[in-house]
Design a protein around this motif. Structure first.
Motif, PDB file in Angstrom:
ATOM      1  N   ASP A   1      10.641 -20.075 -14.995  1.00  0.00           N
ATOM      2  CA  ASP A   1       9.299 -19.500 -15.125  1.00  0.00           C
ATOM      3  C   ASP A   1       8.901 -18.711 -13.889  1.00  0.00           C
ATOM      4  N   GLU A   2       9.808 -18.583 -12.926  1.00  0.00           N
ATOM      5  CA  GLU A   2       9.475 -17.881 -11.690  1.00  0.00           C
ATOM      6  C   GLU A   2       9.390 -16.384 -11.934  1.00  0.00           C
ATOM      7  N   ALA A   3       8.357 -15.784 -11.368  1.00  0.00           N
ATOM      8  CA  ALA A   3       8.171 -14.341 -11.504  1.00  0.00           C
ATOM      9  C   ALA A   3       7.543 -13.815 -10.222  1.00  0.00           C
ATOM     10  N   VAL A   4       7.806 -12.564  -9.940  1.00  0.00           N
ATOM     11  CA  VAL A   4       7.221 -11.900  -8.779  1.00  0.00           C
ATOM     12  C   VAL A   4       6.490 -10.658  -9.274  1.00  0.00           C
ATOM     13  N   THR A   5       5.213 -10.569  -8.928  1.00  0.00           N
ATOM     14  CA  THR A   5       4.412  -9.394  -9.274  1.00  0.00           C
ATOM     15  C   THR A   5       4.236  -8.530  -8.035  1.00  0.00           C
ATOM     16  N   ILE A   6       4.617  -7.273  -8.150  1.00  0.00           N
ATOM     17  CA  ILE A   6       4.461  -6.308  -7.069  1.00  0.00           C
ATOM     18  C   ILE A   6       3.282  -5.409  -7.410  1.00  0.00           C
ATOM     19  N   ARG A   7       2.256  -5.429  -6.576  1.00  0.00           N
ATOM     20  CA  ARG A   7       1.091  -4.567  -6.752  1.00  0.00           C
ATOM     21  C   ARG A   7       1.116  -3.510  -5.662  1.00  0.00           C
ATOM     22  N   ILE A   8       1.102  -2.254  -6.059  1.00  0.00           N
ATOM     23  CA  ILE A   8       1.132  -1.146  -5.102  1.00  0.00           C
ATOM     24  C   ILE A   8      -0.192  -0.392  -5.218  1.00  0.00           C
ATOM     25  N   VAL A   9      -0.973  -0.447  -4.156  1.00  0.00           N
ATOM     26  CA  VAL A   9      -2.324   0.115  -4.150  1.00  0.00           C
ATOM     27  C   VAL A   9      -2.273   1.565  -3.686  1.00  0.00           C
ATOM     28  N   PRO A  10      -2.888   2.493  -4.419  1.00  0.00           N
ATOM     29  CA  PRO A  10      -2.895   3.894  -3.982  1.00  0.00           C
ATOM     30  C   PRO A  10      -3.855   4.112  -2.820  1.00  0.00           C
ATOM     31  N   LYS A  11      -3.542   5.106  -1.995  1.00  0.00           N
ATOM     32  CA  LYS A  11      -4.446   5.467  -0.903  1.00  0.00           C
ATOM     33  C   LYS A  11      -5.607   6.308  -1.411  1.00  0.00           C
TER      34      LYS A  11
ATOM     35  N   GLY B   1       0.712   1.057  -8.845  1.00  0.00           N
ATOM     36  CA  GLY B   1       0.492   0.283 -10.060  1.00  0.00           C
ATOM     37  C   GLY B   1       0.920  -1.156  -9.853  1.00  0.00           C
ATOM     38  N   ALA B   2       1.427  -1.790 -10.891  1.00  0.00           N
ATOM     39  CA  ALA B   2       1.849  -3.189 -10.807  1.00  0.00           C
ATOM     40  C   ALA B   2       3.028  -3.419 -11.729  1.00  0.00           C
ATOM     41  N   ILE B   3       3.936  -4.286 -11.290  1.00  0.00           N
ATOM     42  CA  ILE B   3       5.086  -4.629 -12.105  1.00  0.00           C
ATOM     43  C   ILE B   3       5.456  -6.081 -11.829  1.00  0.00           C
ATOM     44  N   THR B   4       5.802  -6.819 -12.881  1.00  0.00           N
ATOM     45  CA  THR B   4       6.217  -8.209 -12.757  1.00  0.00           C
ATOM     46  C   THR B   4       7.677  -8.329 -13.162  1.00  0.00           C
ATOM     47  N   VAL B   5       8.477  -8.947 -12.298  1.00  0.00           N
ATOM     48  CA  VAL B   5       9.897  -9.189 -12.563  1.00  0.00           C
ATOM     49  C   VAL B   5      10.061 -10.682 -12.799  1.00  0.00           C
TER      50      VAL B   5
ATOM     51  N   GLU C   1     -15.926  -1.225 -11.620  1.00  0.00           N
ATOM     52  CA  GLU C   1     -15.854  -1.629 -10.213  1.00  0.00           C
ATOM     53  C   GLU C   1     -14.431  -1.903  -9.763  1.00  0.00           C
ATOM     54  N   HIS C   2     -13.448  -1.635 -10.600  1.00  0.00           N
ATOM     55  CA  HIS C   2     -12.065  -1.986 -10.286  1.00  0.00           C
ATOM     56  C   HIS C   2     -11.519  -1.138  -9.133  1.00  0.00           C
ATOM     57  N   ARG C   3     -10.787  -1.788  -8.254  1.00  0.00           N
ATOM     58  CA  ARG C   3     -10.214  -1.103  -7.095  1.00  0.00           C
ATOM     59  C   ARG C   3      -8.719  -0.889  -7.248  1.00  0.00           C
ATOM     60  N   ASP C   4      -8.090  -1.587  -8.198  1.00  0.00           N
ATOM     61  CA  ASP C   4      -6.656  -1.429  -8.440  1.00  0.00           C
ATOM     62  C   ASP C   4      -6.438  -0.580  -9.677  1.00  0.00           C
ATOM     63  N   LEU C   5      -5.283   0.071  -9.707  1.00  0.00           N
ATOM     64  CA  LEU C   5      -4.998   1.034 -10.773  1.00  0.00           C
ATOM     65  C   LEU C   5      -4.930   0.387 -12.147  1.00  0.00           C
ATOM     66  N   LEU C   6      -4.136  -0.676 -12.301  1.00  0.00           N
ATOM     67  CA  LEU C   6      -3.926  -1.234 -13.630  1.00  0.00           C
ATOM     68  C   LEU C   6      -5.202  -1.802 -14.245  1.00  0.00           C
TER      69      LEU C   6
ATOM     70  N   VAL D   1       0.856  -1.176   0.000  1.00  0.00           N
ATOM     71  CA  VAL D   1       0.000   0.000   0.000  1.00  0.00           C
ATOM     72  C   VAL D   1       0.892   1.225   0.000  1.00  0.00           C
ATOM     73  N   GLU D   2       0.542   2.174  -0.810  1.00  0.00           N
ATOM     74  CA  GLU D   2       1.312   3.420  -0.936  1.00  0.00           C
ATOM     75  C   GLU D   2       1.628   4.019   0.433  1.00  0.00           C
ATOM     76  N   HIS D   3       2.927   4.207   0.701  1.00  0.00           N
ATOM     77  CA  HIS D   3       3.438   4.851   1.914  1.00  0.00           C
ATOM     78  C   HIS D   3       3.045   4.130   3.201  1.00  0.00           C
ATOM     79  N   ALA D   4       2.691   2.845   3.125  1.00  0.00           N
ATOM     80  CA  ALA D   4       2.412   2.068   4.332  1.00  0.00           C
ATOM     81  C   ALA D   4       3.740   1.624   4.961  1.00  0.00           C
ATOM     82  N   PRO D   5       3.729   1.192   6.233  1.00  0.00           N
ATOM     83  CA  PRO D   5       4.971   0.721   6.863  1.00  0.00           C
ATOM     84  C   PRO D   5       5.558  -0.483   6.124  1.00  0.00           C
ATOM     85  N   ALA D   6       6.851  -0.682   6.274  1.00  0.00           N
ATOM     86  CA  ALA D   6       7.551  -1.780   5.608  1.00  0.00           C
ATOM     87  C   ALA D   6       7.073  -3.131   6.136  1.00  0.00           C
ATOM     88  N   THR D   7       6.993  -4.095   5.238  1.00  0.00           N
ATOM     89  CA  THR D   7       6.616  -5.458   5.602  1.00  0.00           C
ATOM     90  C   THR D   7       7.628  -6.425   5.009  1.00  0.00           C
ATOM     91  N   SER D   8       7.744  -7.620   5.636  1.00  0.00           N
ATOM     92  CA  SER D   8       8.737  -8.608   5.215  1.00  0.00           C
ATOM     93  C   SER D   8       8.127  -9.595   4.228  1.00  0.00           C
TER      94      SER D   8
END
Length: 403
Positions: free
Chosen positions: A63-73, A53-57, A102-107, A8-15
């Motif tokens: 075939d391993e990939a990590v998608t990071i989704r960052i939700v705006p406040k 937004g969202a980005i996949t690395v 009805e979408h709640r995420d940016l992308l 979440v945008e500007h939320a505290p760091a998580t592991s």
């Protein structure tokens, strides 16, 4: 296999358990604050900043990939108003022309909105126009490019190097729409129903030249003839401007869309100020370049500088989107504004924040008498009310100033 991490945008760091290579990409690309978790080997501490937004690395050999989704406040509907107003302040964005469903995420919301706008733009068929074409021909068409004919044909009569205007659908407007569709189809997180509709739009644009990755977008000019394309083209530009890098260090591939809320807020405030002052004796310049020192070695670019008829600065403003009050804030902003006022020879400066970052206040600097105003905007209110608040800030900036 794809793992998904939601921040979440500007939320505290998580592991989070992510590959070290992915963590380094996130940190190096300034996508999010990323550092190894000192208490958990193999895990990284992630904290989203102002990019949403969202980005996949994706790793090149697996075939391993990590998608990071960052939700705006900020609510998605309000975010789209800010984005749309920046792209076209005199358009009808505030009247619901951009549908985020009805979408709640940016992308997903962006992909849905772009597809709907393209569908409306193409409802009466693809726009046609004249495009200048250079070709080698056996017959005269248009005019002969004499210099190319001499250089390439060494005096031979045929074939001929010609240039002509062709009435076609393969024009800049359609190329931009196709580029946006192609980009969205490559991004992670686009819902299947939206993806199917995007594929349909791509088939409608199949006769249009696809732009290679990395190429500059062709230029287009708004006109009465392409009016039905305007909304679609503005949103297409947002998609293409926010596209992430295709490749990252170590051979990793990145695909995504990221929107910088800092830049979005600053652009919105300065554009709205400029529109609010339209028709007055004052004019505003965005990102106006000046120098702090007499030797012109220290450059500064205030977000908004107001000018009167004498072509001299009469007021200055800076927009600051910050989600929390951290150490040193807002002191650094006040020091920056004091530098602006000193270099421009002004008695007042204006800092404009998103509500919740700083109270409305005015600070008079000791010994010099410079007053720095802090304004707070509530982004959750209706568009008309938000624009009215910015217009009020504009009137305060102009109050008592010589024209």
């Amino acid at each position: 296999m794809t793992a998904t991490v939601e921040l979440v945008e500007h939320a505290p760091a998580t592991s989070h358990a992510i590959p070290d290579a992915v963590g380094r990409v996130l940190a190096g690309g300034r996508i999010a604050e990323a550092s190894p978790d000192p208490y958990a080997p193999g895990r990284w501490l992630l904290r989203a900043g102002s990019k949403v937004g969202a980005i996949t690395v994706t790793a090149p050999t697996t075939d391993e990939a990590v998608t990071i989704r960052i939700v705006p406040k900020v609510p998605i509907a309000r975010l789209f108003f800010l984005l749309g107003y920046n792209l076209d302040p005199r358009g009808s964005w505030r009247d619901g022309q951009v549908d985020v469903a009805e979408h709640r995420d940016l992308l997903p919301a962006l992909a849905h909105a772009v597809e709907r706008q393209i569908d409306r733009a193409l409802a009466r068929g693809l726009l046609q126009g004249y495009r200048s074409t250079e070709a080698t021909s056996q017959v005269v068409r248009g005019r002969i490019r004499e210099a190319d004919q001499i250089r390439r044909r060494f005096g031979a009569t045929l074939p001929m190097e010609v240039t002509y205007d062709e009435f076609t659908t393969d024009i800049a407007e359609n190329r931009i729409l196709r580029a946006a569709v192609e980009r969205l189809l490559r991004l992670p997180g686009v819902p299947q129903n939206v993806r199917r509709r995007l594929l349909h739009q791509r088939s409608r644009l199949s006769g249009v030249t696809a732009l290679p990755r990395g190429y500059a977008l062709p230029a287009w000019q708004p006109s009465r003839l392409n009016a039905r394309y305007h909304h679609a083209l503005h949103l297409a530009r947002a998609v293409l401007d926010g596209a992430s890098a295709d490749h990252a260090p170590g051979g990793l591939r990145c695909d995504g869309f990221l929107l910088d809320m800092n830049r979005l807020f600053e652009d919105f405030v300065t554009t709205a100020l400029q529109e609010a002052l339209r028709g007055t004796a004052f004019t505003g310049r965005l990102q106006d370049a000046h120098h702090l020192d007499e030797a012109a070695t220290i450059r500064m670019k205030p977000d908004f500088v107001l000018y009167g008829t004498q072509s001299a600065p009469v007021a200055v403003a800076d927009a600051k989107y910050k989600a929390e009050k951290r150490e040193g804030f807002p002191d650094a902003d006040l020091y920056q504004m004091l530098a602006y006022c000193t270099a421009l020879g002004l008695r007042e400066g204006h800092l404009i924040y998103a509500k919740g970052n700083a109270p409305h206040a005015a600070h008079r600097v000791r010994h010099v008498g410079v007053v720095i105003h802090q304004h707070a905007l509530n982004l959750d209110q209706k568009p008309a009310e938000l624009l009215a608040d910015i217009a009020a800030v504009g009137r305060q900036m102009c109050a008592g100033l010589p024209v």
